[in-house]
Motif scaffolding. Structure first.
Motif, short mmCIF file in Angstrom:
data_model
loop_
_atom_site.label_atom_id
_atom_site.label_comp_id
_atom_site.label_asym_id
_atom_site.label_seq_id
_atom_site.Cartn_x
_atom_site.Cartn_y
_atom_site.Cartn_z
N ALA A 109 0.83 -1.20 0.00
CA ALA A 109 0.00 0.00 0.00
C ALA A 109 0.87 1.25 0.00
CB ALA A 109 -0.93 -0.01 1.22
N PHE A 110 1.92 1.24 0.82
CA PHE A 110 2.75 2.43 0.98
C PHE A 110 3.66 2.68 -0.22
CE2 PHE A 110 6.43 4.79 2.64
CZ PHE A 110 5.77 5.87 3.22
N TYR A 111 4.19 1.59 -0.81
CA TYR A 111 5.19 1.74 -1.88
C TYR A 111 4.61 1.53 -3.27
CZ TYR A 111 8.71 1.71 1.80
OH TYR A 111 9.47 2.02 2.89
N ASN A 112 3.32 1.52 -3.40
CA ASN A 112 2.71 1.23 -4.70
C ASN A 112 3.01 2.34 -5.72
OD1 ASN A 112 1.24 -0.14 -6.63
ND2 ASN A 112 -0.51 -0.48 -5.30
N THR A 113 2.95 1.96 -6.99
CA THR A 113 3.17 2.89 -8.09
C THR A 113 2.12 2.64 -9.17
OG1 THR A 113 5.55 3.13 -7.74
CG2 THR A 113 4.76 3.48 -9.98
N ASP A 140 -1.69 -0.74 -11.25
CA ASP A 140 -0.51 -0.59 -10.41
C ASP A 140 0.53 -1.68 -10.68
OD1 ASP A 140 -1.12 -2.92 -8.84
OD2 ASP A 140 -2.35 -1.74 -7.47
N ILE A 141 1.62 -1.62 -9.96
CA ILE A 141 2.75 -2.54 -10.20
C ILE A 141 2.53 -3.91 -9.56
CG2 ILE A 141 4.45 -0.71 -10.54
CD1 ILE A 141 5.36 -1.19 -7.62
N ASP A 183 1.26 -9.73 -8.47
CA ASP A 183 2.60 -9.18 -8.72
C ASP A 183 2.94 -9.13 -10.21
OD1 ASP A 183 2.99 -8.81 -6.01
OD2 ASP A 183 3.78 -10.83 -5.74
N PHE A 184 1.97 -8.65 -10.98
CA PHE A 184 2.07 -8.53 -12.43
C PHE A 184 1.99 -7.04 -12.75
CE2 PHE A 184 -0.42 -8.09 -16.41
CZ PHE A 184 0.30 -8.88 -17.29
N GLN A 185 3.06 -6.46 -13.22
CA GLN A 185 3.11 -5.02 -13.43
C GLN A 185 2.21 -4.60 -14.58
OE1 GLN A 185 6.87 -2.90 -12.69
NE2 GLN A 185 6.81 -2.31 -14.84
N SER A 241 3.32 6.66 -6.27
CA SER A 241 2.60 6.89 -5.02
C SER A 241 1.27 6.15 -5.11
CB SER A 241 2.34 8.39 -4.83
OG SER A 241 1.42 8.62 -3.78
N PRO A 242 0.71 5.72 -3.96
CA PRO A 242 -0.64 5.16 -3.98
C PRO A 242 -1.72 6.23 -4.06
CG PRO A 242 0.24 5.13 -1.75
CD PRO A 242 1.35 5.62 -2.63
N LYS A 243 -1.33 7.50 -4.13
CA LYS A 243 -2.27 8.61 -4.24
C LYS A 243 -2.38 9.07 -5.69
CE LYS A 243 -2.60 8.84 0.31
NZ LYS A 243 -3.82 8.42 1.02
#
Length: 328
Positions: free
Chosen positions: A8-12, A29-30, A65-67, A309-311
């Protein structure tokens, strides 16, 4: 739980697209998740919104975990570009069903094993021809018939990753890690012209590399940037017209929109500028690096900016941020 919190914190977010009706936005997301937001309630709120109302209406996992590198809307489908594969979902299923499944898939060819699967970095659908273009990490651009999903052509003039593609009439423009903007005639699938910004002293930034992260065009100009500074080139003469005076460490988003320029990348701002380089607005971004920015005018005006960012930043007038969506 720790792993989930880290995600959640490091998502892109690398990609976004609007629904055909314009009332929804999907971000990829990634970690392989498509998150669906109900835009009309967010852009035109009756009262202040709760965190739950700024969170996704629905989530669908394409693969763990599939970008998800690229997203576009084509007809009634959302097309998803990942690693080695392209997926299509029906929009009506994606909005409402957490277990939505793809209605068709395309596997990127010529890969011997899973370790060689290339990223599908960018997608483009040309409705008039029914052609789907996919720019990939194996230096190739594939042209598919969207109805049959068969390959019509493989374009092979890039010598490194293809990062971005766009079209302008009968021209297809592509930019890559090799620092080249190729201009293709899509009637013959041949390169007719090319631009190499890294060879121009006014835009070259050797410390950032020669890669091209974004390209856009209208009938008069080609806009591009990446390692080289964001710059505009005369379409006919392929000479440099404008070098944009923005503070960035790499461009990933660049677009000519009406008489304005939109741009973002590794910068604390997303920019709106004039053709001569005057800065009209600087929108502070939640992400350190912006990887995606999409906009629409109907059924309501909205610009959505996303990245590392997750935002997700929502701007209802293209000038400043009104809302901030959250993936979690």
């Amino acid at each position: 739980m720790v792993n989930k919190l880290n995600k959640a914190f490091y998502n892109t977010v690398l990609s976004q697209t609007f629904s055909p009706c314009g009332n929804y936005i999907v971000v990829g997301d990634i970690y392989g998740v498509l998150s669906v937001f109900h835009l009309s309630k967010i852009v035109q709120p009756q009262t202040s919104l709760s965190p739950e109302e700024l969170a996704p209406k629905n989530r669908v996992t394409v693969k763990e975990d599939f970008q998800i590198n690229s997203l576009i809307t084509a007809q009634n489908h959302i097309i998803v570009g990942g690693v080695g594969e392209i997926y299509a979902y029906l929009w009506k299923n994606l909005r409402n069903t957490k277990s939505a499944h793809p209605v068709w898939t395309i596997e990127i060819p010529d890969q011997k094993d899973a370790f060689d699967k290339p990223d599908v970095n960018c997608l483009l659908f040309v409705e008039e021809s029914g052609h789907l273009y996919a720019g990939c990490g194996n230096n190739k651009i594939y042209v598919f018939n969207i109805e049959t999903r068969r390959i019509l052509k493989t374009l092979v003039k890039h010598t490194d990753y293809v990062h971005c593609i766009t079209n302008n009439g009968d021209d297809l423009l592509s930019g890559g890690e090799d620092g080249v903007v190729n201009i293709w005639d899509i009637r013959s699938f041949k390169v007719t012209h090319k631009i190499e910004p890294f060879k121009d002293d006014k835009v070259s930034r050797a410390n950032l590399g020669k890669w091209i992260g974004a390209v856009s065009a209208n009938d008069d100009y080609v806009l591009c940037g990446g390692g080289p500074r964001l710059s505009m080139w005369h379409y006919r003469f392929l000479t440099n017209s404008t070098v944009f005076p923005i503070d960035d460490n790499g461009i990933h988003v660049a677009e000519i929109f009406n008489d304005k320029i939109f741009a973002g990348g590794r910068s604390k701002y997303f920019y709106q500028m004039s053709f001569v380089g005057d800065i009209i607005s600087e929108i502070p971004t939640s992400a350190v690096t912006t990887y995606s920015a999409i906009h629409q005018e109907e059924p309501f005006l909205v610009l959505s900016i996303a990245g590392s960012s997750p935002k997700i930043d929502i701007c209802s007038n293209f000038m400043y941020r009104n809302q901030q969506l959250s993936l979690y």
